[in-house]
Design a protein around this motif. Sequence first.
Motif, PDB file in Angstrom:
ATOM      1  N   VAL A  11       0.838  -1.209   0.000  1.00 14.44           N
ATOM      2  CA  VAL A  11       0.000   0.000   0.000  1.00 14.44           C
ATOM      3  C   VAL A  11       0.869   1.253   0.000  1.00 14.44           C
ATOM      4  CG1 VAL A  11      -1.677   1.331   1.333  1.00 14.44           C
ATOM      5  CG2 VAL A  11      -1.961  -1.126   1.098  1.00 14.44           C
ATOM      6  N   LEU A  12       1.979   1.221   0.744  1.00 16.49           N
ATOM      7  CA  LEU A  12       2.868   2.383   0.797  1.00 16.49           C
ATOM      8  C   LEU A  12       3.497   2.651  -0.560  1.00 16.49           C
ATOM      9  CD1 LEU A  12       4.193   4.587   2.467  1.00 16.49           C
ATOM     10  CD2 LEU A  12       5.987   2.950   3.104  1.00 16.49           C
ATOM     11  N   LEU A  13       3.879   1.592  -1.274  1.00 20.09           N
ATOM     12  CA  LEU A  13       4.442   1.772  -2.616  1.00 20.09           C
ATOM     13  C   LEU A  13       3.407   2.396  -3.560  1.00 20.09           C
ATOM     14  CD1 LEU A  13       6.499  -1.519  -3.139  1.00 20.09           C
ATOM     15  CD2 LEU A  13       7.381   0.787  -2.745  1.00 20.09           C
ATOM     16  N   VAL A  14       2.191   1.894  -3.502  1.00 22.50           N
ATOM     17  CA  VAL A  14       1.130   2.446  -4.342  1.00 22.50           C
ATOM     18  C   VAL A  14       0.867   3.902  -3.973  1.00 22.50           C
ATOM     19  CG1 VAL A  14      -1.277   2.222  -5.048  1.00 22.50           C
ATOM     20  CG2 VAL A  14       0.088   0.170  -4.642  1.00 22.50           C
ATOM     21  N   PHE A  15       0.849   4.185  -2.688  1.00 24.85           N
ATOM     22  CA  PHE A  15       0.597   5.551  -2.213  1.00 24.85           C
ATOM     23  C   PHE A  15       1.684   6.507  -2.683  1.00 24.85           C
ATOM     24  CE2 PHE A  15       1.233   8.783   1.122  1.00 24.85           C
ATOM     25  CZ  PHE A  15       0.020   9.466   1.003  1.00 24.85           C
ATOM     26  N   SER A  42      -5.301  10.684  -2.244  1.00 21.35           N
ATOM     27  CA  SER A  42      -4.251   9.778  -2.719  1.00 21.35           C
ATOM     28  C   SER A  42      -4.286   8.459  -1.959  1.00 21.35           C
ATOM     29  CB  SER A  42      -2.875  10.440  -2.563  1.00 21.35           C
ATOM     30  OG  SER A  42      -2.805  11.634  -3.303  1.00 21.35           O
ATOM     31  N   PHE A  43      -4.507   8.528  -0.627  1.00 21.27           N
ATOM     32  CA  PHE A  43      -4.525   7.302   0.171  1.00 21.27           C
ATOM     33  C   PHE A  43      -5.733   6.428  -0.176  1.00 21.27           C
ATOM     34  CE2 PHE A  43      -5.682   4.924   4.020  1.00 21.27           C
ATOM     35  CZ  PHE A  43      -4.508   4.214   4.227  1.00 21.27           C
ATOM     36  N   ILE A  44      -6.897   7.054  -0.350  1.00 21.38           N
ATOM     37  CA  ILE A  44      -8.087   6.276  -0.721  1.00 21.38           C
ATOM     38  C   ILE A  44      -7.897   5.615  -2.080  1.00 21.38           C
ATOM     39  CG2 ILE A  44     -10.536   6.465  -1.314  1.00 21.38           C
ATOM     40  CD1 ILE A  44     -10.764   8.660   0.793  1.00 21.38           C
ATOM     41  N   LEU A  45      -7.356   6.369  -3.032  1.00 21.19           N
ATOM     42  CA  LEU A  45      -7.116   5.798  -4.358  1.00 21.19           C
ATOM     43  C   LEU A  45      -6.063   4.694  -4.300  1.00 21.19           C
ATOM     44  CD1 LEU A  45      -7.892   6.025  -7.332  1.00 21.19           C
ATOM     45  CD2 LEU A  45      -6.044   7.674  -7.634  1.00 21.19           C
ATOM     46  N   ALA A  46      -5.049   4.864  -3.435  1.00 24.48           N
ATOM     47  CA  ALA A  46      -4.017   3.842  -3.300  1.00 24.48           C
ATOM     48  C   ALA A  46      -4.603   2.544  -2.731  1.00 24.48           C
ATOM     49  CB  ALA A  46      -2.889   4.356  -2.400  1.00 24.48           C
ATOM     50  N   VAL A  47      -5.505   2.660  -1.779  1.00 24.76           N
ATOM     51  CA  VAL A  47      -6.142   1.466  -1.216  1.00 24.76           C
ATOM     52  C   VAL A  47      -6.987   0.763  -2.276  1.00 24.76           C
ATOM     53  CG1 VAL A  47      -7.809   0.653   0.491  1.00 24.76           C
ATOM     54  CG2 VAL A  47      -6.107   2.357   1.138  1.00 24.76           C
ATOM     55  N   LEU A  48      -7.712   1.545  -3.085  1.00 24.20           N
ATOM     56  CA  LEU A  48      -8.515   0.945  -4.153  1.00 24.20           C
ATOM     57  C   LEU A  48      -7.640   0.243  -5.184  1.00 24.20           C
ATOM     58  CD1 LEU A  48     -11.144   3.792  -4.743  1.00 24.20           C
ATOM     59  CD2 LEU A  48     -11.456   1.641  -3.503  1.00 24.20           C
ATOM     60  N   VAL A  49      -6.505   0.871  -5.519  1.00 27.17           N
ATOM     61  CA  VAL A  49      -5.590   0.246  -6.488  1.00 27.17           C
ATOM     62  C   VAL A  49      -4.977  -1.023  -5.896  1.00 27.17           C
ATOM     63  CG1 VAL A  49      -3.423   0.560  -7.742  1.00 27.17           C
ATOM     64  CG2 VAL A  49      -5.097   2.410  -7.673  1.00 27.17           C
ATOM     65  N   ILE A 153       4.969  -2.938  -9.963  1.00 27.22           N
ATOM     66  CA  ILE A 153       5.286  -2.252  -8.724  1.00 27.22           C
ATOM     67  C   ILE A 153       6.466  -2.890  -7.998  1.00 27.22           C
ATOM     68  CG2 ILE A 153       3.743  -3.623  -7.260  1.00 27.22           C
ATOM     69  CD1 ILE A 153       2.995  -1.056  -5.822  1.00 27.22           C
ATOM     70  N   ASP A 154       6.752  -4.155  -8.282  1.00 27.60           N
ATOM     71  CA  ASP A 154       7.790  -4.883  -7.550  1.00 27.60           C
ATOM     72  C   ASP A 154       9.030  -5.153  -8.391  1.00 27.60           C
ATOM     73  OD1 ASP A 154       6.435  -6.522  -9.253  1.00 27.60           O
ATOM     74  OD2 ASP A 154       6.360  -8.250  -7.903  1.00 27.60           O
ATOM     75  N   GLN A 155       9.189  -4.443  -9.526  1.00 32.48           N
ATOM     76  CA  GLN A 155      10.338  -4.666 -10.401  1.00 32.48           C
ATOM     77  C   GLN A 155      10.965  -3.331 -10.773  1.00 32.48           C
ATOM     78  OE1 GLN A 155       9.301  -7.053 -13.791  1.00 32.48           O
ATOM     79  NE2 GLN A 155       8.114  -8.520 -12.582  1.00 32.48           N
TER      80      GLN A 155
END
Length: 259
Positions: A11-15, A42-49, A153-155
């Motif tokens: 979640v932190l990476l997405v955020f 941004s945090f709400i959208l990051a959680v949805l993503v 996100i992990d590469q």
Amino acid sequence: MDTLIPQFSIVLLVFMRVSAFFVSVPLFSYRTIPTIFKIGFSFILAVLVYYTLDVSPIPIDGTYLLLILKEAVIGLLLGFIAYMMLSAIQIAGGFIDFQMGFAIANVIDPQTGAQSPLMGQYLYTFSLLFLLAVNGHHLIIDGIFNSYHFIPIDQFVMAFGEEGFILYVVKSFGLMFMIAFQMAIPIVASLFLVDVALGIVARTVPQLNIFVVGFPIKIAVSFIVIFIVMALLFVTVQNLFEEMLVVLRDMMSYMGGTG
């Protein structure tokens, strides 16, 4: 607790990517928008993503810090590319201001806090309202949402040093100026003809103070031409929005290694 930490790391990476994107993207990065709203959105959208991603847990170590840096760079770069494309509107306004005689009069851009051309800010404000009217802000949010399909996100897949990526950035930069020239050319060409006519009058009627008469005439002609070609300007703005989305998609493809 052991499963909560890996989930929080993702979640932190997405955020980081989403919040960095909203720092530089047009409309959402305005200083007049409260910072607490930007962080919360941004945090709400990051959680949805996060719930749409299929990523294995990422351990928090030295590599994870580099992933955070990568996500911040990607978000800032994508937002900057969108802002760069929409800057064509202000560049076109700068061309118009120079011919109108308004180049000395600038206004403060609420997004950057810097001075911007008078007509450029006028056209830019109407363009943002047009962007909201056609739900273009939804497409911008959809762009950062779909970026995870292009850039994992992990590469560490970032093609900043590739020749194709650099050439595409230069091509997009040139496209921005070309669209700005297309927007400004009707007004600039009309004012050029006015300058020619005033030059002829100045040579044929030396007693007439052409500097006193010329400025009001050029300003009046400019507003008349802008009123006539306003519909054409917004057609060009619509094409600019479409090009912005295409450039964002291609940039994500290049950074994801699939361009």
